[in-house]
Enzyme design. Structure first.
Site, PDB file in Angstrom:
ATOM      1  N   ARG A 145      -3.572  -9.277  25.812  1.00 29.81           N
ATOM      2  CA  ARG A 145      -3.721  -8.080  24.981  1.00 29.81           C
ATOM      3  C   ARG A 145      -3.687  -6.802  25.820  1.00 29.81           C
ATOM      4  O   ARG A 145      -3.525  -5.710  25.276  1.00 29.81           O
ATOM      5  CB  ARG A 145      -5.036  -8.151  24.202  1.00 29.81           C
ATOM      6  CG  ARG A 145      -5.082  -9.327  23.243  1.00 29.81           C
ATOM      7  CD  ARG A 145      -6.438  -9.448  22.628  1.00 29.81           C
ATOM      8  NE  ARG A 145      -6.722  -8.314  21.766  1.00 29.81           N
ATOM      9  CZ  ARG A 145      -6.425  -8.265  20.476  1.00 29.81           C
ATOM     10  NH1 ARG A 145      -5.835  -9.286  19.910  1.00 29.81           N
ATOM     11  NH2 ARG A 145      -6.721  -7.205  19.763  1.00 29.81           N
ATOM     12  N   GLU A 173      15.925  -1.005  20.371  1.00 30.76           N
ATOM     13  CA  GLU A 173      15.061  -2.126  20.737  1.00 30.76           C
ATOM     14  C   GLU A 173      15.404  -2.649  22.140  1.00 30.76           C
ATOM     15  O   GLU A 173      14.512  -2.941  22.937  1.00 30.76           O
ATOM     16  CB  GLU A 173      15.183  -3.234  19.669  1.00 30.76           C
ATOM     17  CG  GLU A 173      14.406  -4.499  19.954  1.00 30.76           C
ATOM     18  CD  GLU A 173      12.905  -4.309  20.162  1.00 30.76           C
ATOM     19  OE1 GLU A 173      12.384  -3.223  19.869  1.00 30.76           O
ATOM     20  OE2 GLU A 173      12.271  -5.252  20.656  1.00 30.76           O
ATOM     21  N   CYS A 192      -8.450  -4.520  24.591  1.00 29.34           N
ATOM     22  CA  CYS A 192      -9.829  -5.012  24.590  1.00 29.34           C
ATOM     23  C   CYS A 192      -9.939  -6.377  23.911  1.00 29.34           C
ATOM     24  O   CYS A 192      -9.162  -6.698  23.011  1.00 29.34           O
ATOM     25  CB  CYS A 192     -10.782  -4.051  23.904  1.00 29.34           C
ATOM     26  SG  CYS A 192     -10.881  -2.467  24.710  1.00 29.34           S
ATOM     27  N   LYS A 228      12.805  -2.664  25.267  1.00 25.29           N
ATOM     28  CA  LYS A 228      12.465  -3.879  26.032  1.00 25.29           C
ATOM     29  C   LYS A 228      12.602  -3.604  27.516  1.00 25.29           C
ATOM     30  O   LYS A 228      11.733  -3.958  28.300  1.00 25.29           O
ATOM     31  CB  LYS A 228      13.376  -5.058  25.670  1.00 25.29           C
ATOM     32  CG  LYS A 228      13.129  -5.797  24.379  1.00 25.29           C
ATOM     33  CD  LYS A 228      11.862  -6.583  24.310  1.00 25.29           C
ATOM     34  CE  LYS A 228      10.725  -5.742  23.865  1.00 25.29           C
ATOM     35  NZ  LYS A 228      10.465  -5.526  22.488  1.00 25.29           N
ATOM     36  N   LYS A 268      -1.166  -5.531  23.803  1.00 20.55           N
ATOM     37  CA  LYS A 268      -0.448  -6.274  22.761  1.00 20.55           C
ATOM     38  C   LYS A 268      -0.769  -5.736  21.370  1.00 20.55           C
ATOM     39  O   LYS A 268       0.113  -5.593  20.539  1.00 20.55           O
ATOM     40  CB  LYS A 268      -0.803  -7.763  22.864  1.00 20.55           C
ATOM     41  CG  LYS A 268      -0.015  -8.649  21.929  1.00 20.55           C
ATOM     42  CD  LYS A 268       1.456  -8.711  22.294  1.00 20.55           C
ATOM     43  CE  LYS A 268       2.281  -9.546  21.345  1.00 20.55           C
ATOM     44  NZ  LYS A 268       3.707  -9.201  21.440  1.00 20.55           N
ATOM     45  N   HIS A 270      27.001  15.069  22.016  1.00 20.30           N
ATOM     46  CA  HIS A 270      26.209  16.233  21.587  1.00 20.30           C
ATOM     47  C   HIS A 270      25.044  16.490  22.540  1.00 20.30           C
ATOM     48  O   HIS A 270      24.030  17.068  22.151  1.00 20.30           O
ATOM     49  CB  HIS A 270      25.698  16.018  20.158  1.00 20.30           C
ATOM     50  CG  HIS A 270      26.814  15.911  19.168  1.00 20.30           C
ATOM     51  ND1 HIS A 270      27.594  16.983  18.797  1.00 20.30           N
ATOM     52  CD2 HIS A 270      27.326  14.829  18.518  1.00 20.30           C
ATOM     53  CE1 HIS A 270      28.509  16.582  17.939  1.00 20.30           C
ATOM     54  NE2 HIS A 270      28.366  15.271  17.762  1.00 20.30           N
ATOM     55  N   ASN A 324     -15.367  -3.571  20.750  1.00 22.77           N
ATOM     56  CA  ASN A 324     -13.959  -3.176  20.592  1.00 22.77           C
ATOM     57  C   ASN A 324     -13.914  -2.069  19.549  1.00 22.77           C
ATOM     58  O   ASN A 324     -14.638  -2.143  18.552  1.00 22.77           O
ATOM     59  CB  ASN A 324     -13.114  -4.327  20.051  1.00 22.77           C
ATOM     60  CG  ASN A 324     -12.765  -5.342  21.114  1.00 22.77           C
ATOM     61  OD1 ASN A 324     -13.159  -5.201  22.267  1.00 22.77           O
ATOM     62  ND2 ASN A 324     -12.038  -6.375  20.717  1.00 22.77           N
ATOM     63  N   GLY A 325     -13.043  -1.103  19.756  1.00 22.57           N
ATOM     64  CA  GLY A 325     -12.915  -0.027  18.759  1.00 22.57           C
ATOM     65  C   GLY A 325     -13.314   1.305  19.367  1.00 22.57           C
ATOM     66  O   GLY A 325     -13.509   1.423  20.582  1.00 22.57           O
ATOM     67  N   TRP A 345      -9.719  -2.141  27.811  1.00 20.81           N
ATOM     68  CA  TRP A 345      -8.555  -1.281  28.008  1.00 20.81           C
ATOM     69  C   TRP A 345      -9.086   0.139  27.828  1.00 20.81           C
ATOM     70  O   TRP A 345      -9.493   0.511  26.720  1.00 20.81           O
ATOM     71  CB  TRP A 345      -7.494  -1.612  26.965  1.00 20.81           C
ATOM     72  CG  TRP A 345      -6.147  -0.992  27.185  1.00 20.81           C
ATOM     73  CD1 TRP A 345      -5.144  -1.474  27.969  1.00 20.81           C
ATOM     74  CD2 TRP A 345      -5.649   0.212  26.589  1.00 20.81           C
ATOM     75  NE1 TRP A 345      -4.051  -0.650  27.900  1.00 20.81           N
ATOM     76  CE2 TRP A 345      -4.332   0.389  27.073  1.00 20.81           C
ATOM     77  CE3 TRP A 345      -6.177   1.169  25.720  1.00 20.81           C
ATOM     78  CZ2 TRP A 345      -3.540   1.474  26.702  1.00 20.81           C
ATOM     79  CZ3 TRP A 345      -5.384   2.251  25.352  1.00 20.81           C
ATOM     80  CH2 TRP A 345      -4.072   2.391  25.836  1.00 20.81           C
ATOM     81  N   GLU A 402       9.863  -1.189  28.837  1.00 23.79           N
ATOM     82  CA  GLU A 402       8.525  -1.791  28.811  1.00 23.79           C
ATOM     83  C   GLU A 402       8.244  -2.688  30.003  1.00 23.79           C
ATOM     84  O   GLU A 402       7.164  -2.641  30.570  1.00 23.79           O
ATOM     85  CB  GLU A 402       8.381  -2.678  27.561  1.00 23.79           C
ATOM     86  CG  GLU A 402       8.031  -1.946  26.310  1.00 23.79           C
ATOM     87  CD  GLU A 402       7.864  -2.938  25.157  1.00 23.79           C
ATOM     88  OE1 GLU A 402       8.807  -3.693  24.875  1.00 23.79           O
ATOM     89  OE2 GLU A 402       6.795  -2.954  24.561  1.00 23.79           O
TER      90      GLU A 402
HETATM   91  C1  F6R Z   1       7.194  -3.718  21.954  1.00 19.22           C
HETATM   92  C2  F6R Z   1       5.865  -3.852  21.432  1.00 19.22           C
HETATM   93  C3  F6R Z   1       5.227  -2.678  20.776  1.00 19.22           C
HETATM   94  C4  F6R Z   1       4.774  -3.099  19.385  1.00 19.22           C
HETATM   95  C5  F6R Z   1       4.001  -1.962  18.704  1.00 19.22           C
HETATM   96  C6  F6R Z   1       3.618  -2.325  17.289  1.00 19.22           C
HETATM   97  O1  F6R Z   1       7.601  -4.843  22.640  1.00 19.22           O
HETATM   98  O2  F6R Z   1       5.299  -4.903  21.498  1.00 19.22           O
HETATM   99  O3  F6R Z   1       6.083  -1.601  20.710  1.00 19.22           O
HETATM  100  O4  F6R Z   1       5.902  -3.441  18.656  1.00 19.22           O
HETATM  101  O5  F6R Z   1       2.852  -1.672  19.436  1.00 19.22           O
HETATM  102  O6  F6R Z   1       2.822  -3.448  17.249  1.00 19.22           O
HETATM  103  P1  F6R Z   1       2.650  -4.301  15.926  1.00 19.22           P
HETATM  104  O7  F6R Z   1       3.963  -4.862  15.588  1.00 19.22           O
HETATM  105  O8  F6R Z   1       1.653  -5.364  16.311  1.00 19.22           O
HETATM  106  O9  F6R Z   1       2.129  -3.373  14.879  1.00 19.22           O
END
Ligand code: F6R
Length: 614
Positions: free
Chosen positions: A27, A487, A2, A491, A609, A510, A103-104, A77, A494
Site C-alpha cells: 500500500r 495510461e 497506511c 505506467k 496503492k 500545437h 489510518n485517516g 505513509w 510511475e
Molecule cells: C496507477 C495507479 C493510480 C490509481 C489511482 C486510483 O497505476 O495505481 O493512478 O489508479 O490512485 O486508484 P483507484 O483505482 O484505487 O481509485
C-alpha cells in the site's frame, strides 16, 4: 497508504503483526511500528523506512519481549509531519499506558491539540494521530473503561479514522473504531485479528466482520462485540473473504507487477463470466439496478475516477457515446468535488476505482448521491467503502492487485465498460445486432490474443534496453487509444521515474513539437482503423524533427520499419477493442525499463496503492 494490524490470541503476537504488515506493504509507507501488551507492560517499537528495519529492531530486542498477549501494528505513509520515528505509530499518552494506531486524517486535530496541551498533555510528534491518543486517555481518566473512553473520544473527531487502541490495565482487549476508513475484524478459534485490509489476515482466516462508520468494537481472544456510538450493541454479519491466500504469492514471477500482467487473459475471462455467454445472446448485467425504461431514456452520464481508473473511464466514455449516443463527461474526482457540477436525479454517475477506497472518488460519489443521481460503482473491491455507497455495483473480479502500478485492474475496468456499453446499446437498440455479434465474437478472442503478446515479449525487452536511459518520452495516439497513450505514459513514469507524457497526436504541432529532437523518443500507438493514417502523418512530423520513433501497431505494413526505429507488433483486432491489447506491451515496456534501471517495481517511491487522503 497506511495499514493497520491487530492481534489477540495464542499465536506469536510479533510474528502475526509483522506478517500482517508485510502483506500490507504494497500500500506504500515510510515508517512502521508495533505495540505489545506484554506481561502487564506496554512496549512500543518503531523504525523508519522499510519493514526490514523494524524486523531488525525486534530481533535485537527479542530478550525484552516476554509473552505478549495482544498487539497492534502500523505502517505509516506520512501526511501530518515528515517520516520520522517520533511520527511513526503507535502513539501514546502522557502516562504511556495507552497506545493507538490510526489510518485517516483528523481534520479538527489542531483545535483538539491546543485544548489538550492546555490540559497538560505533552506531544512528542507532529501527527494528528497523537491527538486521538491523548483524547482517549483523558476520557479514560474519567470513565476508567477503554470502550467508553474510545466511544466518547471519537464523537469529537472530524475527518476519517480507523483506530486500534490498547490500554495497559485492560490487557484482555483491543478496542477499535472507524469512520470513512476501512477496518475489519478477522475471526479465528480463540483468537481475533484486526486489519485495515484483507491481505493482513488472509493467511489466518476467511471469516470477517467489516466495521461500519461510527461503530466501536471490543475485540477479545474468544469474543468480540460491536456497538454504535450510543453504546447499543450492533448485530454484525459475518462475511466470507472474496480472495484466497494464494493471491498474495508471486507464483514464480520476479515481481507482482509481472505476475499481474500475465493474469490478464484470465481476468478478462472472469469479467465475461456470467455476462457474455454466447455471441447470439444479449449481455447480462443484472448488477445495473435501473429499470429499462429509464436506461432507454438516459441522456447524461458522468464518470469520475483517478489515475489509471480515469483512463479506463475515458475509454468508457468513447464506447458509450459511440454505441449509445448518450453524452458522457469524464472527470478526475479531485476536480469534480470542488466545483458546481450539473448533476441531478436524471444523471447516472459512474465511479471507477480499483481499491474502492480512493478518498477523492468517495467524496465525489457522495456529492453526486446528495444531488439525487443514481451511483454505479465499478470496482475490484466489492467489500470497500465505495461499494457500500453504490446503488448499482459492478465488481471487476480481477483478484487482489498487489503491485502499486495498476495493470490487470485496468484491463478488467475496460472489459466492464465494454459490457456496460453493449448492455446499454442492446437496451436502446442503438447498434445493429450483427455489429454487436461481431464485437462479441472478437471480445471472446481477447484472452488468446493477449496470451500471444505475452509469449513474444523479446521485442519489448529489446526496446526497453534501447530506451532505458532516456530522460523523457512522448506517447501519441488518437481516438479510443488516446487513453491508452495516457495510461502507457503513466505506467512508465510511475515505476521508472522517466518523464513520460501522453498527447493527442494532433496536438503535437500545437506546442509539444517544440521539445522534439534526438533526445525525445515518440511512441505512436498506430492501430488499424479510423485514425491510422493521421497518426502516421503525425509520426512523420516527429521524425522530421529528429525524434527517435517507436511504433506500437497492429499493422503488418513493412514500410513502417523504415520510418520507425522500433516497431512493436500486436495482433490485429477491431479498433474499438484495441486499447485492451495495446495496453499490454506498454505495461511490459514500463516494467522492463524499470527493472533494467533497478527500480523498486512493485513499490515505487512516494506512491501508495490506495490513496485514502484527499
Ligand atoms: C496507477 C495507479 C493510480 C490509481 C489511482 C486510483 O497505476 O495505481 O493512478 O489508479 O490512485 O486508484 P483507484 O483505482 O484505487 O481509485
Amino acid at each position: 497508504m497506511c495499514g493497520i494490524v491487530g492481534y489477540i490470541g495464542n499465536r506469536d503476537v510479533v510474528d502475526v503483526l509483522l506478517k500482517g504488515l508485510t502483506n500490507l506493504e504494497y500500500r506504500g509507507y515510510d515508517s512502521s511500528g508495533i505495540a505489545l501488551n506484554d506481561e502487564g507492560n506496554i512496549k512500543i517499537f518503531k523504525a523508519l523506512g522499510k519493514l526490514g528495519n523494524l524486523k531488525g529492531l525486534l530481533k535485537e530486542q527479542e530478550k525484552n519481549i516476554i509473552d505478549p498477549v495482544a498487539g497492534i501494528g502500523h505502517i505509516r505513509w506520512a501526511t501530518h509531519g515528515s517520516p520520522t520515528e517520533d511520527n511513526a505509530h503507535p502513539h501514546t499518552c502522557n502516562c504511556g499506558k495507552l497506545v493507538l494506531v490510526h489510518n485517516g486524517i483528523i481534520e479538527n486535530f489542531k483545535d483538539l491539540r491546543e485544548e489538550l496541551i492546555k490540559k497538560g498533555c505533552i506531544f512528542k510528534s507532529q501527527t494528528d494521530t497523537e491527538t486521538i491518543a491523548h483524547l482517549v486517555a483523558q476520557e479514560y481518566d474519567a470513565v476508567k473503561d477503554l470502550k467508553k473512553a474510545v466511544t466518547k473520544a471519537v464523537k469529537r473527531l472530524n475527518g476519517a479514522y480507523a483506530i486500534c487502541v490498547m490500554y495497559k490495565d485492560e490487557p484482555d482487549k483491543i478496542v477499535v473504531a472507524r469512520k470513512n476508513a476501512p477496518l475489519l475484524i478477522g475471526i479465528g478459534q480463540n483468537e481475533h485479528f484486526i486489519a485495515s485490509d484483507i491481505p493482513a489476515v488472509i493467511e489466518y482466516t476467511s471469516q470477517v466482520v467489516y466495521l461500519d462508520d461510527m461503530e466501536v468494537g471490543v475485540v477479545k481472544k474468544d469474543e468480540f462485540h460491536v456497538y454504535d456510538v450510543e453504546g447499543n450493541e450492533v448485530n454484525k454479519k459475518i462475511e466470507k473473504l472474496p480472495f484466497e491466500p494464494v493471491a498474495l504469492s508471486k507464483r514464480g514471477y520476479k515481481h507482482f507487477m509481472l505476475k499481474e500482467i500475465h493474469e490478464q487473459p484470465d481476468v478478462i475471462r472472469n469479467v465475461l463470466n456470467g455476462k457474455l455467454y454466447d455471441i447470439d445472446e444479449k449481455i447480462i448485467l443484472n448488477e445495473v439496478k435501473i429499470d429499462k425504461e429509464t436506461l432507454k431514456n438516459l441522456q447524461r452520464i458522468e464518470i469520475i475516477a483517478c489515475g489509471t481508473s480515469l483512463h479506463a473511464a475515458m475509454v468508457g466514455k468513447y464506447l458509450i457515446e459511440d454505441f449509445c449516443g448518450i453524452a458522457v463527461d469524464v472527470e478526475a474526482s479531485s476536480e469534480y468535488i470542488y466545483r458546481k457540477t450539473v448533476t441531478n436525479e436524471h444523471t447516472l454517475v459512474i465511479g471507477v476505482s480499483q481499491s474502492g477506497e480512493t478518498a477523492d472518488t468517495i467524496t465525489a460519489i457522495k456529492q453526486a448521491k446528495k444531488k439525487g443521481a443514481h451511483v454505479l460503482i465499478i470496482t475490484n473491491r466489492p467489500d470497500s467503502a465505495m461499494a457500500r455507497e453504490a446503488d448499482s455495483l459492478i465488481p471487476i473480479n480481477a483478484g487482489i492487485e498487489v503491485s502499486v502500478a495498476a495493470t490487470k485492474s485496468f484491463t478488467a475496468q475496460l472489459m466492464s465498460f465494454y459490457m456496460l456499453a453493449m448492455f446499454l446499446a442492446e437496451i436502446k437498440g442503438s447498434v445493429p445486432k450483427d455489429i454487436l455479434k461481431e464485437l462479441k465474437h472478437d471480445i471472446i478472442q481477447l484472452p488468446t490474443l493477449i496470451d500471444e503478446i505475452l509469449t513474444h515479449k523479446e521485442p519489448i525487452q529489446r526496446c526497453a534496453r534501447l530506451f532505458a536511459n532516456t530522460k523523457d518520452f512522448i506517447y501519441i495516439a488518437r481516438g479510443i487509444n488516446l487513453a491508452t497513450a495516457y495510461e502507457g505514459a503513466l505506467k512508465l513514469k510511475e515505476i521508472s521515474y522517466i518523464n513520460a507524457t501522453g498527447y493527442p497526436a494532433g496536438e503535437l504541432k500545437h506546442g509539444p513539437i517544440a521539445m522534439l529532437d534526438e533526445s525525445m523518443p515518440v511512441l505512436s500507438i498506430l492501430m488499424e482503423g479510423k485514425v491510422y493514417e493521421k497518426i502516421l502523418s503525425n509520426s512523420e512530423e516527429a521524425k522530421a524533427r529528429n525524434a527517435r520513433l517507436i511504433a506500437l501497431t497492429s499493422s503488418q505494413d513493412k514500410t513502417l520499419d523504415d520510418l520507425f526505429e522500433v516497431v512493436l507488433r500486436i495482433p490485429k483486432v477491431n479498433e474499438l477493442l484495441s486499447p485492451v491489447l495495446a495496453s499490454v506491451p506498454l505495461q511490459l515496456l514500463a516494467y522492463y525499463i524499470a527493472e533494467f534501471l533497478g527500480k523498486d517495481v512493485d513499490q515505487p517511491r512516494n506512491l501508495a496503492k490506495s490513496v485514502t487522503v484527499e
